[in-house]
Design a protein around this motif. Structure first.
Motif, PDB file in Angstrom:
ATOM      1  N   GLY A 115       0.827  -1.211   0.000  1.00 14.94           N
ATOM      2  CA  GLY A 115       0.000   0.000   0.000  1.00 14.94           C
ATOM      3  C   GLY A 115       0.859   1.258   0.000  1.00 14.94           C
ATOM      4  N   VAL A 116       1.973   1.207   0.734  1.00 13.92           N
ATOM      5  CA  VAL A 116       2.871   2.368   0.774  1.00 13.92           C
ATOM      6  C   VAL A 116       3.479   2.594  -0.612  1.00 13.92           C
ATOM      7  CG1 VAL A 116       5.068   3.217   1.719  1.00 13.92           C
ATOM      8  CG2 VAL A 116       3.340   2.234   3.251  1.00 13.92           C
ATOM      9  N   ALA A 117       3.843   1.508  -1.289  1.00 13.62           N
ATOM     10  CA  ALA A 117       4.391   1.648  -2.650  1.00 13.62           C
ATOM     11  C   ALA A 117       3.356   2.310  -3.555  1.00 13.62           C
ATOM     12  CB  ALA A 117       4.797   0.282  -3.192  1.00 13.62           C
ATOM     13  N   ASP A 118       2.090   1.917  -3.408  1.00  9.91           N
ATOM     14  CA  ASP A 118       1.027   2.540  -4.226  1.00  9.91           C
ATOM     15  C   ASP A 118       0.890   4.027  -3.899  1.00  9.91           C
ATOM     16  OD1 ASP A 118       0.511   0.116  -5.343  1.00  9.91           O
ATOM     17  OD2 ASP A 118      -1.293  -0.309  -4.148  1.00  9.91           O
ATOM     18  N   LEU A 119       0.928   4.332  -2.603  1.00 10.80           N
ATOM     19  CA  LEU A 119       0.792   5.747  -2.210  1.00 10.80           C
ATOM     20  C   LEU A 119       1.961   6.566  -2.747  1.00 10.80           C
ATOM     21  CD1 LEU A 119      -0.396   5.384   1.511  1.00 10.80           C
ATOM     22  CD2 LEU A 119      -1.758   6.116  -0.451  1.00 10.80           C
ATOM     23  N   LYS A 120       3.134   5.949  -2.768  1.00  9.61           N
ATOM     24  CA  LYS A 120       4.307   6.668  -3.308  1.00  9.61           C
ATOM     25  C   LYS A 120       4.115   6.917  -4.796  1.00  9.61           C
ATOM     26  CE  LYS A 120       7.749   5.394   0.111  1.00  9.61           C
ATOM     27  NZ  LYS A 120       8.899   4.574   0.505  1.00  9.61           N
ATOM     28  N   SER A 121       3.668   5.880  -5.520  1.00  8.71           N
ATOM     29  CA  SER A 121       3.559   6.098  -6.972  1.00  8.71           C
ATOM     30  C   SER A 121       2.426   7.056  -7.296  1.00  8.71           C
ATOM     31  CB  SER A 121       3.466   4.785  -7.742  1.00  8.71           C
ATOM     32  OG  SER A 121       2.317   4.101  -7.351  1.00  8.71           O
ATOM     33  N   ALA A 122       1.405   7.124  -6.434  1.00 11.71           N
ATOM     34  CA  ALA A 122       0.313   8.082  -6.677  1.00 11.71           C
ATOM     35  C   ALA A 122       0.654   9.487  -6.160  1.00 11.71           C
ATOM     36  CB  ALA A 122      -0.961   7.585  -5.996  1.00 11.71           C
ATOM     37  N   GLY A 123       1.782   9.604  -5.456  1.00 12.27           N
ATOM     38  CA  GLY A 123       2.177  10.918  -4.926  1.00 12.27           C
ATOM     39  C   GLY A 123       1.567  11.233  -3.566  1.00 12.27           C
ATOM     40  N   GLU A 124       0.603  10.437  -3.117  1.00  9.09           N
ATOM     41  CA  GLU A 124      -0.078  10.723  -1.854  1.00  9.09           C
ATOM     42  C   GLU A 124       0.874  10.682  -0.655  1.00  9.09           C
ATOM     43  OE1 GLU A 124      -3.216  12.164  -2.603  1.00  9.09           O
ATOM     44  OE2 GLU A 124      -3.947  11.009  -0.867  1.00  9.09           O
ATOM     45  N   TRP A 125       1.849   9.802  -0.727  1.00  6.85           N
ATOM     46  CA  TRP A 125       2.814   9.628   0.370  1.00  6.85           C
ATOM     47  C   TRP A 125       3.576  10.922   0.654  1.00  6.85           C
ATOM     48  CZ3 TRP A 125       3.299   5.894   3.843  1.00  6.85           C
ATOM     49  CH2 TRP A 125       4.495   5.754   4.554  1.00  6.85           C
ATOM     50  N   TYR A 126       3.725  11.749  -0.374  1.00  8.42           N
ATOM     51  CA  TYR A 126       4.556  12.957  -0.246  1.00  8.42           C
ATOM     52  C   TYR A 126       3.734  14.207   0.039  1.00  8.42           C
ATOM     53  CZ  TYR A 126       7.538   9.497  -2.387  1.00  8.42           C
ATOM     54  OH  TYR A 126       8.211   8.328  -2.636  1.00  8.42           O
ATOM     55  N   ARG A 127       2.422  14.049   0.151  1.00  7.35           N
ATOM     56  CA  ARG A 127       1.559  15.190   0.479  1.00  7.35           C
ATOM     57  C   ARG A 127       1.661  15.472   1.983  1.00  7.35           C
ATOM     58  NH1 ARG A 127       0.017  18.181  -3.363  1.00  7.35           N
ATOM     59  NH2 ARG A 127      -1.747  18.830  -2.093  1.00  7.35           N
ATOM     60  N   PRO A 128       1.229  16.656   2.421  1.00  7.69           N
ATOM     61  CA  PRO A 128       1.245  16.938   3.868  1.00  7.69           C
ATOM     62  C   PRO A 128       0.354  15.955   4.634  1.00  7.69           C
ATOM     63  CG  PRO A 128       0.967  18.961   2.602  1.00  7.69           C
ATOM     64  CD  PRO A 128       0.830  17.830   1.624  1.00  7.69           C
ATOM     65  N   HIS A 129       0.775  15.638   5.850  1.00  5.62           N
ATOM     66  CA  HIS A 129       0.048  14.680   6.699  1.00  5.62           C
ATOM     67  C   HIS A 129      -0.259  15.284   8.067  1.00  5.62           C
ATOM     68  CE1 HIS A 129       1.956  11.794   3.828  1.00  5.62           C
ATOM     69  NE2 HIS A 129       0.755  11.281   3.909  1.00  5.62           N
ATOM     70  N   PRO A 130      -1.318  16.044   8.157  1.00  4.81           N
ATOM     71  CA  PRO A 130      -1.670  16.609   9.473  1.00  4.81           C
ATOM     72  C   PRO A 130      -2.421  15.564  10.313  1.00  4.81           C
ATOM     73  CG  PRO A 130      -2.548  17.929   7.623  1.00  4.81           C
ATOM     74  CD  PRO A 130      -2.188  16.573   7.097  1.00  4.81           C
TER      75      PRO A 130
END
Ligand SMILES: Cc1cc2nc3c(=O)[nH]c(=O)nc-3n(C[C@H](O)[C@H](O)[C@H](O)COP(=O)(O)OP(=O)(O)OC[C@H]3O[C@@H](n4cnc5c(N)ncnc54)[C@H](O)[C@@H]3O)c2cc1C
Length: 485
Positions: free
Chosen positions: A329-344
């Motif tokens: 799931g983390v790999a998917d979030l990285k490829s979708a760019g979500e992993w690098y968005r702000p995380h409040p």
């Protein structure tokens, strides 16, 4: 000029540092020697001032706060940390350790100070029933090393790519906590470089004050360099259960039941945002361990539970695949760019008696705009008695719930600033309901509020801080103690 072998390393990097100029309060590179330069101590590692190193240390998983340090230490060994701690103390510079930088609100950042990058200190040694681990090691590496001996740490966080020192500094919780406490509860002994630049060992028997001020102590008294941790026999295989419930109350009733009777090895829970015409989903996630040949007795494990039997999802997997279940799931979030968005992120403990009403009220108003496209809402309980460390403050009830809104400021979601503001008001509501913060999130909190947070543990925490970090140079990003003079 005296030639030092260590300088050759610095010259080779081009951006490394040889001293700090107190008159201008800048670090001095070899290429920019100046009046007033104070030589750095002889180090096995490196002190870096290049923009890339400092820029990386001025960011974290939250991407909300950016404080740029003057320099980053890559220690060659623990002595480097001691020497640089003394150096920073002499020059009135603040210091913080950085594990994997997965804090979300600048907790590990230091404006104009020194960041100690713990990643080079990552050795793992497995003994009979303990592991001796350097604090920069990742939980994934520790798991691999111990599993090779048929052993495992008792408790894991959901994500394995966090540093041992980073999670022990906050506690470290997961689905096994209802049996074994936090990760920090399973530490036998620590080696710490304290803020007065001494290297000290501590345990429940030796320097107990330091031990209890460092575990879940958010880097306020020292930098953890080495950890001795309890291990248990590891299972080969797990059976993983996802059970669905019609409501928060039905979910939490069964969660409480199973964490108190201890039938599963692991218990967590997740609330899923409404999709289409369906409302919120409520899932209990549980795991039973087995040796691969004798499968668990499903009928016994699921006996008396009030989930929707037609929606049960059950699958077997290896123990390591289970521990590492977020990797895909983390790999998917990285490829979708979500992993690098702000995380409040918002993480709080609630007393069980107030949990259902509080959670229901919160999710009633919650939409994808507030948590983001990849946001996650977790809810799971522990018996309070399993959490024994003074600095891991939880409500004083027999059962406490961890409730988290793991927000991502995705494209199209609310702004990070709005999410942080929402965190603050939700924090106040949870405090009014008897909740306490799990300090890994993005909730603006004043030193006065931290003092209240620690309650009966505050006096000992403050005394340890004065004793072991007398100049108040350590980990200012946590905002717990006002900065030193
Ligand atoms: C994707 C993800 C999943 C997570 N899942 C869980 C979970 O399941 N359970 C849970 O409990 N938490 C979870 N967390 C939170 C996580 O445990 C904390 O944020 C932890 O502090 C991060 O570890 P790190 O190595 O990145 O630490 P960093 O972010 O580098 O540091 C965190 C704080 O600890 C200090 N610190 C770091 N190393 C040391 C050291 N050696 N000595 C003293 N102080 C130190 C830093 O100065 C900083 O103040 C998760 C976080 C993320 C991003």
């Amino acid at each position: 000029m005296t030639w030092h072998p260590w300088r050759r390393t610095f010259l080779a990097t081009g951006a490394a540092v040889v001293g700090f100029d107190p008159s201008t309060r800048t670090w001095v590179t070899d290429a920019a020697q100046s009046q007033g330069m104070v030589d750095l101590p002889l180090l096995k590692g490196k002190v870096m001032t290049d923009p890339a190193s400092r820029g990386q240390a001025a960011d974290d998983f939250g991407h909300l706060i950016h404080r740029t340090p003057r320099a980053v230490l890559e220690p060659g060994d623990v002595t480097d940390i001691m020497l640089m701690m003394r150096y920073c103390r002499t020059h009135g510079l603040q210091v913080a350790a950085r594990g994997q930088g997965h804090a979300t609100f600048g907790q590990g950042q230091v404006e104009g100070g020194l960041i100690v990058d713990m990643t080079p200190l990552n050795a793992v040694e497995v003994r009979e029933d303990t592991a001796v681990v350097e604090a920069g090691a990742l939980w994934s590496s520790l798991a691999q090393a111990t599993l090779a001996h048929g052993l495992t740490p008792p408790v894991f966080t959901d994500y394995l790519e966090l540093s041992v020192g980073g999670t022990l500094s906050v506690g470290g919780l997961g689905g096994q906590t209802h049996h074994h406490g936090s990760q920090a509860d399973n530490v036998v002994e620590l080696e710490v470089v304290t803020g007065d630049a001494a290297l000290r060992r501590c345990s429940a028997q030796l320097r107990r004050d330091l031990f209890h001020a460092v575990l879940a102590g958010r880097g306020q008294c020292g930098i953890i360099t080495r950890v001795t941790m309890r291990l248990r026999p590891a299972p080969a295989t797990v059976r993983h259960y996802l059970l669905s419930y019609p409501s928060v109350a039905a979910l939490t009733a069964d969660q409480r039941r199973v964490v108190h009777d201890g039938r599963f090895a692991y218990v967590e829970g997740e609330l899923g945002l409404p999709t289409g015409s369906a409302g919120w989903s409520h899932q209990l996630e549980a795991v039973a361990f087995f040796d691969g040949s004798t499968p668990p007795d499903d009928a016994k494990l699921l006996d008396g539970l009030g989930d929707q039997p037609g929606d049960r999802q059950i699958q077997d997997m290896s123990y390591f695949d289970f521990l590492n279940r977020l990797a895909a799931g983390v790999a998917d979030l990285k490829s979708a760019g979500e992993w690098y968005r702000p995380h409040p992120w918002w993480n709080m403990f609630l007393p069980a008696s107030r949990t259902d009403a509080f959670v229901e009220a919160v999710i009633e108003d919650l939409t994808e705009t507030e948590v983001g496209a990849s946001g996650v809402v977790l809810l799971y309980p522990f018996p309070r008695a399993r959490l024994r460390l003074p600095l891991l403050r939880v409500p004083d009830e027999e059962t406490v719930f961890l409730f988290t809104l793991l927000r991502t400021a995705s494209h199209g979601a609310g702004s990070p600033e709005d999410m942080v503001e929402a965190n603050r008001s939700l924090y106040l509501r949870a405090r009014a309901a008897g909740g306490y913060q799990y300090p890994v999130g993005s909730i603006p909190t004043t030193p006065e509020e931290w003092r209240t947070h620690y309650g009966p543990a505050w006096a000992a925490f403050e005394a340890a801080h004065e004793r072991y970090d007398p100049d108040g140079i350590l980990t200012p990003g946590q905002g717990v103690f006002p900065p030193g003079p």
